[in-house]
Design a protein around this motif. Structure first.
Motif, PDB file in Angstrom:
ATOM      1  N   UNK A 113      -3.524  -0.073  -6.224  1.00 63.44           N
ATOM      2  CA  UNK A 113      -2.669  -1.162  -5.560  1.00 63.44           C
ATOM      3  C   UNK A 113      -3.620  -2.246  -4.822  1.00 63.44           C
ATOM      4  N   UNK A 114      -3.255  -3.304  -4.636  1.00 68.22           N
ATOM      5  CA  UNK A 114      -4.145  -4.450  -3.996  1.00 68.22           C
ATOM      6  C   UNK A 114      -3.331  -5.515  -3.583  1.00 68.22           C
ATOM      7  N   UNK A 115      -4.158  -6.147  -2.395  1.00 75.24           N
ATOM      8  CA  UNK A 115      -3.580  -7.607  -1.910  1.00 75.24           C
ATOM      9  C   UNK A 115      -3.929  -8.793  -2.693  1.00 75.24           C
ATOM     10  N   UNK A 148       1.867  -3.047  -5.619  1.00 78.62           N
ATOM     11  CA  UNK A 148       1.844  -1.726  -5.491  1.00 78.62           C
ATOM     12  C   UNK A 148       0.981  -1.105  -6.710  1.00 78.62           C
ATOM     13  N   UNK A 149       0.510   0.046  -6.346  1.00 77.98           N
ATOM     14  CA  UNK A 149      -0.281   0.814  -7.539  1.00 77.98           C
ATOM     15  C   UNK A 149       0.670   1.723  -7.942  1.00 77.98           C
ATOM     16  N   UNK A 150       0.056   2.540  -8.880  1.00 81.16           N
ATOM     17  CA  UNK A 150       0.731   3.597  -9.429  1.00 81.16           C
ATOM     18  C   UNK A 150       1.309   4.652  -8.820  1.00 81.16           C
ATOM     19  N   UNK A 151       2.265   5.509  -9.063  1.00 77.91           N
ATOM     20  CA  UNK A 151       2.790   6.717  -8.376  1.00 77.91           C
ATOM     21  C   UNK A 151       2.224   8.038  -9.085  1.00 77.91           C
ATOM     22  N   UNK A 152       1.301   7.724 -10.185  1.00 79.78           N
ATOM     23  CA  UNK A 152       0.732   8.830 -10.853  1.00 79.78           C
ATOM     24  C   UNK A 152      -0.567   9.282  -9.986  1.00 79.78           C
ATOM     25  N   UNK A 153      -0.318  10.276  -9.364  1.00 82.56           N
ATOM     26  CA  UNK A 153      -1.361  10.780  -8.561  1.00 82.56           C
ATOM     27  C   UNK A 153      -2.863  10.999  -9.093  1.00 82.56           C
ATOM     28  N   UNK A 181      -8.818  -3.631 -19.531  1.00 79.21           N
ATOM     29  CA  UNK A 181      -9.935  -3.990 -18.562  1.00 79.21           C
ATOM     30  C   UNK A 181     -10.647  -2.565 -18.892  1.00 79.21           C
ATOM     31  N   UNK A 182     -11.881  -2.850 -18.279  1.00 78.82           N
ATOM     32  CA  UNK A 182     -12.807  -1.631 -18.069  1.00 78.82           C
ATOM     33  C   UNK A 182     -12.510  -0.754 -16.811  1.00 78.82           C
ATOM     34  N   UNK A 183     -12.613   0.324 -16.744  1.00 81.64           N
ATOM     35  CA  UNK A 183     -12.042   1.144 -15.787  1.00 81.64           C
ATOM     36  C   UNK A 183     -12.350   0.671 -14.321  1.00 81.64           C
ATOM     37  N   UNK A 184     -13.635  -0.135 -14.360  1.00 82.06           N
ATOM     38  CA  UNK A 184     -13.894  -0.531 -12.827  1.00 82.06           C
ATOM     39  C   UNK A 184     -13.017  -1.535 -12.456  1.00 82.06           C
ATOM     40  N   UNK A 185     -12.384  -2.502 -13.559  1.00 78.14           N
ATOM     41  CA  UNK A 185     -11.446  -3.614 -13.109  1.00 78.14           C
ATOM     42  C   UNK A 185     -10.122  -2.786 -13.127  1.00 78.14           C
ATOM     43  N   UNK A 186      -9.754  -1.565 -13.675  1.00 80.65           N
ATOM     44  CA  UNK A 186      -8.499  -1.125 -13.549  1.00 80.65           C
ATOM     45  C   UNK A 186      -8.240  -0.523 -12.178  1.00 80.65           C
ATOM     46  N   UNK A 187      -9.282   0.070 -11.563  1.00 82.27           N
ATOM     47  CA  UNK A 187      -9.042   0.777 -10.255  1.00 82.27           C
ATOM     48  C   UNK A 187      -8.002   0.075  -9.348  1.00 82.27           C
ATOM     49  N   UNK A 188      -8.194  -1.174  -9.149  1.00 81.56           N
ATOM     50  CA  UNK A 188      -7.338  -2.033  -8.242  1.00 81.56           C
ATOM     51  C   UNK A 188      -5.888  -1.827  -8.614  1.00 81.56           C
ATOM     52  N   UNK A 189      -5.659  -1.776 -10.183  1.00 78.26           N
ATOM     53  CA  UNK A 189      -4.345  -1.838 -10.386  1.00 78.26           C
ATOM     54  C   UNK A 189      -3.768  -0.520 -10.227  1.00 78.26           C
ATOM     55  N   UNK A 190      -4.469   0.789 -10.617  1.00 68.09           N
ATOM     56  CA  UNK A 190      -3.993   1.812  -9.996  1.00 68.09           C
ATOM     57  C   UNK A 190      -3.946   2.164  -8.748  1.00 68.09           C
ATOM     58  N   UNK A 219       5.168   0.805 -16.441  1.00 67.40           N
ATOM     59  CA  UNK A 219       5.194  -0.310 -17.622  1.00 67.40           C
ATOM     60  C   UNK A 219       4.571  -1.590 -16.813  1.00 67.40           C
ATOM     61  N   UNK A 220       5.044  -1.873 -15.935  1.00 68.45           N
ATOM     62  CA  UNK A 220       4.434  -3.220 -15.455  1.00 68.45           C
ATOM     63  C   UNK A 220       3.041  -3.279 -15.215  1.00 68.45           C
ATOM     64  N   UNK A 221       2.569  -2.069 -14.363  1.00 65.17           N
ATOM     65  CA  UNK A 221       1.008  -1.917 -14.269  1.00 65.17           C
ATOM     66  C   UNK A 221       0.219  -1.927 -15.690  1.00 65.17           C
TER      67      UNK A 221
END
Length: 580
Positions: A525-527, A535-540, A514-523, A505-507
C-alpha cells in the motif's frame, strides 16, 4: 416413443373447443407479465390487424403466430399448462376486456362477437350458451396469492380500484386500450376482436404425460426459466399440506426457503431450490446406503413411491435447517462458527469441485445437536480431512466423477456413526509428491487456485476475507519480466506454485507486469500523488515478502515451491491420509 398431438389453431378454435379446459397447475410460478409485455402484445396484434393503420389493407388469409403452448391431459381430464401460462392468461384477460365492452352494444355484429368471446371464456351447453360459473381456465398455483382475482375478473369483468395484482393491472391496461381504440377508430372496432379470434394462431403441443411435456418445454424454451424439479416438488408438498389444513403455513415456509436459497446458491444448472434438494438428497442416499457412483436425476430420486419422501413432516423441516446452515456458511456468521472454522470453510469455497458441499451437508444433518449446531473439535477435524483429501485426490484422480466413489462411501460411514478415514484411498507419498512436482499449474486449472487458497489462508493470523472478494492469481516474478529479461534458466518456474499467490483483482491489475522491486508498494500500500492512500493486499505472505525482500529470484521461487509442497504433504500426514 412418446406420442404428441401438434395442430396449429386459431384462438377461436382452441378456446371455443368443447374440450378446452385449461389448468395452470399448482407447481407453476405466479403470473408475471406486466404492462410492458401487454403493450408489446397489443402493438403487435394491432399492427397485424390494421396494416399501416388501415383496416382495408388486412388480408383475411394472413395469420399472426403468437407462439406455442405445451400441455398434457391429466387424470382428471384437465389440460395442464406446462408452457404458455403467461400467454394464455393474458389472452383471457384481453378477451374478457373486449367482452365487457361489447356487453353494452346492441348491434348485430357486436352481439355475435360477444357470443363468440363468451364461448372462449366459459364452458357452454349443447346449444353453445355459456355457463357463467364455469370458466375454461383455472389456476391452482400454490404460491400465487392473487389467482382468485384472476378468476373473479374473468367471471365478472369487475375489479376494485385498490387491486394491484398483475391480473388487475393488465386487465385495467386492456380496458384502457380498448376505450382509446374505440374513441380513435370507431369504425374499425368490430374488426379487432374478430381478427384476433380468427387470424391469431397458437401452436398447442399436447403430450401424453407430464414428463414428456416438461422435456418438450425444456427443449423449446429459450426465453424464461423452464419449470424446475423444485416446482414439481412444491406441488407435492402443497397437496400434502393442504390435506392437513396447513396450506398457508406451507406457502410461507416455501417462500422463505426460496428467498434464502436465491441469496446463497448460484448453481450452474437448475435453480437455487434444486440445489437445496440436491444437497438433501445426498443425506438421504447415505441413509439408504447407496454407494453407487451413478447419481440418478433429482426428480427421479424424489418421485419414488409416489413422492413419499416429500410426504414426511421431517422433510420440509430438514430442508429449512439445511438452508439455514448454508446461509450461515456463506454469510460467514460469527455467531455460528469460530474464526478457525470460518477459515476452513473459506478455503473449501475454493475447492477444485463442489463435492464438498454434499459431503458437509451429510455431516451436518447427521451430527447437528438440538440447536442445529456442530461441535467445534470434530467439525474442525472433518473439514481439515476433507480439504486434505479432496485437494490431493484432484492430483491423482482429477475430475468430480472420480471423487464420487470415496466420498459416497464416507457419507455412509458418517450416517452410521463411523469416523471419516478414507482408509481405502490413502495416498502414496512418493507418487503424490512426484505428481505435484510434475504438475502444470496453469491458471485455468481449478486445483491451482485451490492450492494457493489453502496456502494463503491456512495461517491462523491471516485475515479472512468475505467470500465475494475477487482474487486473481498473481505471478510474483512476472511473465512480462521473463519475456523482457529472460532471467530464469527454467522457464517452467513461471507457472509453478512457488511463483504464484492469490492477490486482490484490483491490485493484480496494477502490479502484474512490474519487477518485484516495483510491486512492493502495491503489496504494502502507498500514498499516491494526490495524497490518497492506496490500500495494499490482505495476503500476509505477500506483505512479508515485500517487507523482507528487494527482489524475488529463481532461487526464491524454488525454495517457496518446495516449502508449499512439503507443508501440503505434512498436512496429509497429520490427517493420516498417507499410506504407511
Amino acid at each position: 416413443m412418446s406420442k404428441l398431438n401438434v395442430d396449429q389453431k386459431t384462438i377461436w378454435l382452441l378456446f371455443s373447443d368443447k374440450k378446452a379446459d385449461f389448468l395452470i397447475p399448482d407447481y407453476q410460478r405466479p403470473y408475471a407479465w406486466e404492462e410492458e409485455q401487454c403493450q408489446t402484445l397489443w402493438d403487435d396484434i394491432f399492427a397485424f390487424a390494421f396494416p399501416d393503420n388501415n383496416s382495408d389493407k388486412f388480408n383475411s388469409d394472413d395469420e399472426y403466430f403468437l407462439g406455442s403452448i405445451v400441455i398434457f391431459e391429466n387424470d382428471k381430464g384437465k389440460k395442464e399448462v406446462i408452457d404458455g401460462q403467461q400467454r394464455l392468461t393474458t389472452l383471457m384477460l384481453l378477451l374478457r376486456a373486449f367482452y365487457a365492452k361489447f356487453g353494452n352494444m346492441k348491434d348485430e355484429h357486436s352481439i355475435r362477437t360477444s357470443e363468440r368471446i363468451a364461448q372462449c371464456i366459459w364452458k357452454t351447453n349443447e346449444f353453445g350458451q355459456p355457463n357463467l360459473d364455469e370458466l375454461k381456465i383455472n389456476s391452482e398455483v400454490a404460491t400465487d396469492n392473487d389467482k382468485e382475482e384472476f378468476l373473479q375478473i374473468l367471471k365478472t369483468g369487475k375489479m376494485d380500484k385498490v387491486q394491484k395484482s398483475n391480473y388487475a393491472k393488465n386487465y385495467r391496461f386492456f380496458q384502457e386500450k380498448i376505450e382509446n381504440f374505440l374513441s380513435e377508430y370507431p369504425s374499425y372496432f368490430a374488426y379487432l376482436p374478430t381478427r384476433i379470434l380468427n387470424n391469431c394462431i397458437l401452436l398447442p403441443i399436447e403430450a401424453e404425460s407430464q414428463d414428456t411435456a416438461l422435456r418438450i418445454f425444456s427443449t423449446l424454451n429459450d426465453r424464461g426459466l423452464p419449470l424446475s424439479d423444485a416446482d414439481i416438488f412444491k406441488a407435492q408438498f402443497y397437496k400434502y399440506y393442504s390435506d392437513k389444513n396447513q396450506k398457508d403455513t406451507f406457502i410461507e415456509q416455501w417462500k422463505e426457503l426460496e428467498e434464502i436459497t436465491t441469496s446463497i446458491f448460484k448453481p450452474l444448472n437448475g435453480t437455487p431450490m434444486d440445489e437445496l434438494f440436491t444437497r438433501y438428497m445426498y443425506f438421504l442416499r447415505a441413509k439408504q446406503g447407496i454407494k453407487s457412483s451413478t447419481t440418478e436425476a433429482l426428480r427421479k430420486f424424489y418421485e419414488k413411491n409416489n413422492y413419499s419422501i416429500l410426504k414426511q413432516d421431517e422433510t420440509l423441516s430438514n430442508l429449512k435447517i439445511l438452508a439455514d446452515f448454508w446461509n450461515n456458511v456463506y454469510t460467514q456468521n460469527p455467531d455460528e462458527f469460530s474464526p478457525n472454522i470460518l477459515r476452513k470453510l473459506f478455503i473449501l469455497n475454493y475447492a477444485p469441485n463442489g463435492m464438498w458441499t454434499y459431503f458437509l451437508s451429510v455431516y451436518f444433518l447427521h451430527n447437528k445437536n438440538g440447536n442445529n449446531q456442530l461441535d467445534e473439535k470434530p467439525l474442525e477435524d472433518f473439514l481439515d480431512k476433507t480439504i486434505a483429501f479432496i485437494w490431493a485426490y484432484a492430483f491423482t484422480n482429477p475430475g468430480v466423477n472420480a471423487l464420487r466413489t470415496p466420498i459416497y462411501a464416507e457419507m455412509i460411514n458418517i450416517v452410521n456413526n463411523k469416523s471419516v478415514t478414507f482408509d481405502e484411498h490413502k495416498f502414496d507419498e512418493n507418487t503424490l509428491r512426484t505428481t505435484i512436482n510434475n504438475f502444470e499449474f496453469n491458471n485455468l486449472r481449478p486445483i491451482t487456485r485451490s492450492m494457493l487458497t489453502w496456502w494463503a489462508f491456512k495461517d491462523e493470523n491471516q485475515e479472512i476475507p468475505k467470500i465475494n472478494i475477487n482474487f486473481d492469481i498473481e505471478h510474483i516474478f512476472s511473465k512480462k519480466r521473463q519475456e523482457n529479461e529472460n532471467t530464469l534458466s527454467n522457464t517452467k518456474l513461471i507457472e509453478s506454485l512457488g511463483n504464484k499467490s492469490l492477490l486482490e483483482k484490483t491490485i493484480n491489475i496494477r502490479a502484474s507486469d512490474y519487477r518485484f522491486s516495483d510491486k512492493i508498494k502495491y503489496y504494502k500500500g502507498f500514498i499516491n500523488d494526490k495524497d490518497k492512500k492506496i490500500e495494499g493486499t490482505m495476503i500476509s505472505e505477500l506483505i512479508q515478502l515485500a517487507n523482507t525482500k528487494t527482489d524475488f529470484t529463481e532461487e526464491d521461487i524454488i525454495e517457496r515451491n518446495e516449502k508449499i509442497v512439503n507443508e501440503f504433504i505434512n498436512f496429509l500426514k497429520q490427517k493420516k491420509l498417507l499410506k504407511q
